[in-house]
Design a protein around this motif. Structure first.
Motif, PDB file in Angstrom:
ATOM      1  N   SER A  35     -39.462  21.285 -11.740  1.00  0.00           N
ATOM      2  CA  SER A  35     -40.010  19.941 -11.532  1.00  0.00           C
ATOM      3  C   SER A  35     -40.089  19.538 -10.074  1.00  0.00           C
ATOM      4  O   SER A  35     -40.283  18.358  -9.770  1.00  0.00           O
ATOM      5  CB  SER A  35     -39.170  18.924 -12.319  1.00  0.00           C
ATOM      6  N   LYS A  36     -39.943  20.485  -9.166  1.00  0.00           N
ATOM      7  CA  LYS A  36     -40.052  20.138  -7.749  1.00  0.00           C
ATOM      8  C   LYS A  36     -41.447  19.593  -7.447  1.00  0.00           C
ATOM      9  O   LYS A  36     -42.455  20.112  -7.913  1.00  0.00           O
ATOM     10  CB  LYS A  36     -39.770  21.354  -6.868  1.00  0.00           C
ATOM     11  N   ARG A  37     -41.457  18.496  -6.681  1.00  0.00           N
ATOM     12  CA  ARG A  37     -42.708  17.851  -6.266  1.00  0.00           C
ATOM     13  C   ARG A  37     -43.600  17.459  -7.444  1.00  0.00           C
ATOM     14  O   ARG A  37     -44.824  17.370  -7.319  1.00  0.00           O
ATOM     15  CB  ARG A  37     -43.469  18.737  -5.278  1.00  0.00           C
ATOM     16  N   VAL A  38     -42.981  17.246  -8.594  1.00  0.00           N
ATOM     17  CA  VAL A  38     -43.713  16.786  -9.767  1.00  0.00           C
ATOM     18  C   VAL A  38     -43.591  15.267  -9.852  1.00  0.00           C
ATOM     19  O   VAL A  38     -42.486  14.725  -9.738  1.00  0.00           O
ATOM     20  CB  VAL A  38     -43.140  17.440 -11.045  1.00  0.00           C
ATOM     21  N   GLU A  56     -34.943  22.487  -9.556  1.00  0.00           N
ATOM     22  CA  GLU A  56     -35.361  21.765  -8.353  1.00  0.00           C
ATOM     23  C   GLU A  56     -35.065  22.602  -7.109  1.00  0.00           C
ATOM     24  O   GLU A  56     -34.080  23.341  -7.065  1.00  0.00           O
ATOM     25  CB  GLU A  56     -34.630  20.426  -8.251  1.00  0.00           C
ATOM     26  N   GLY A 224     -43.128  26.234 -13.779  1.00  0.00           N
ATOM     27  CA  GLY A 224     -43.538  24.927 -13.287  1.00  0.00           C
ATOM     28  C   GLY A 224     -44.995  24.625 -13.537  1.00  0.00           C
ATOM     29  O   GLY A 224     -45.348  23.742 -14.312  1.00  0.00           O
ATOM     30  N   THR A 225     -45.889  25.366 -12.889  1.00  0.00           N
ATOM     31  CA  THR A 225     -47.314  25.066 -12.939  1.00  0.00           C
ATOM     32  C   THR A 225     -47.870  25.096 -14.353  1.00  0.00           C
ATOM     33  O   THR A 225     -48.709  24.269 -14.715  1.00  0.00           O
ATOM     34  CB  THR A 225     -48.081  26.050 -12.043  1.00  0.00           C
ATOM     35  N   ARG A 231     -49.007  21.029  -8.161  1.00  0.00           N
ATOM     36  CA  ARG A 231     -48.089  20.061  -7.568  1.00  0.00           C
ATOM     37  C   ARG A 231     -48.774  19.266  -6.471  1.00  0.00           C
ATOM     38  O   ARG A 231     -49.798  19.654  -5.940  1.00  0.00           O
ATOM     39  CB  ARG A 231     -46.868  20.787  -6.999  1.00  0.00           C
TER      40      ARG A 231
END
Length: 232
Positions: A35-38, A56, A224-225, A231
């Motif tokens: 979820s980084k930069r989400v 993260e 993530g993606t 992002r």
């Protein structure tokens, strides 16, 4: 991209299918939603869809999300980025697991700060299976030495290994690296250096190659993606 709930369902289905192809129990693989930069709204949707484990890379961002979305400590948060020594205190206090321990100095600091916080911190040793200079991680042939040194750190629980193979557009290019990590984990377990605290965790595989990682024994995949889309 579909909704976050649809994306999660699709990723989970692909994990299950890959596990079955390898004769594994799909429940043996956990999904770490990166979820980084989400945006927070997407994170909120993932939680509403039942996702409970997040990854993260950036401490300040993660601390803000944890404070907003998990004040009661009901979710799992894995730190999956390179961790500077001066950030060890915050990492030890906020995360369920640190996946990127690659040197004794960092491990010692995490142990000290976890103990001061009255916690026992789960960690993984990051292994640079591809030997890339630009990437963090202990060399495979030095992993045993690091694990022996970490055995005397009472506030850490070394649960397994993590890796990021060299980037490739072809998922199959990652297979030899994932396999090498699995073989290394088996060797270290036979030496009594892993497996002291239960199942040995193997964190490997991202959006482009997580199915191959599952086929090769991953117990944690960092996606993530494929869940959240591009992002910011």
């Amino acid at each position: 991209m579909g909704t976050i709930a649809d994306n999660l369902a699709a990723v989970r289905a692909r994990i299950a299918a890959a596990a079955r192809r390898a004769g594994r129990d799909p429940d043996a693989v956990r999904l770490v939603a990166v979820s980084k930069r989400v945006p927070t709204e997407r994170l909120r949707q993932a939680i509403a869809a039942g996702q409970r484990l997040f990854g993260e890379n950036y401490l300040q961002e993660a601390q803000e999300k944890i404070a907003e979305f998990d004040p009661a400590g009901e979710l799992g948060w894995h730190f999956i980025g390179h961790l500077q020594s001066n950030k060890a205190k915050a990492a030890a206090e906020n995360f369920t697991m640190v996946e990127t321990v690659d040197r004794l100095k960092l491990a010692t600091l995490l142990d000290r700060h976890a103990a001061m916080a009255g916690r026992v911190l789960a960690v993984l040793v990051q292994v640079n299976v591809g030997g890339e200079r630009q990437k963090s991680g202990v060399a495979p042939e030095q992993a045993a030495e690091l694990l022996r040194a970490m055995a005397g750190l009472p506030a850490l629980r070394v649960m397994g290994l993590m890796t990021m193979p060299p980037w490739s557009a072809e998922a199959e290019a990652s297979r030899p690296h994932f396999r090498r990590l699995r073989f290394l984990a088996e060797e270290l377990t036979a030496q009594g250096l892993l497996g002291r605290h239960g199942k040995v965790e193997l964190s490997m595989g991202m959006s482009g190659d997580f199915e191959v990682a599952v086929e090769e024994g991953a117990t944690l995949v960092r996606v993530g993606t494929a869940i959240f889309g591009p992002r910011l």
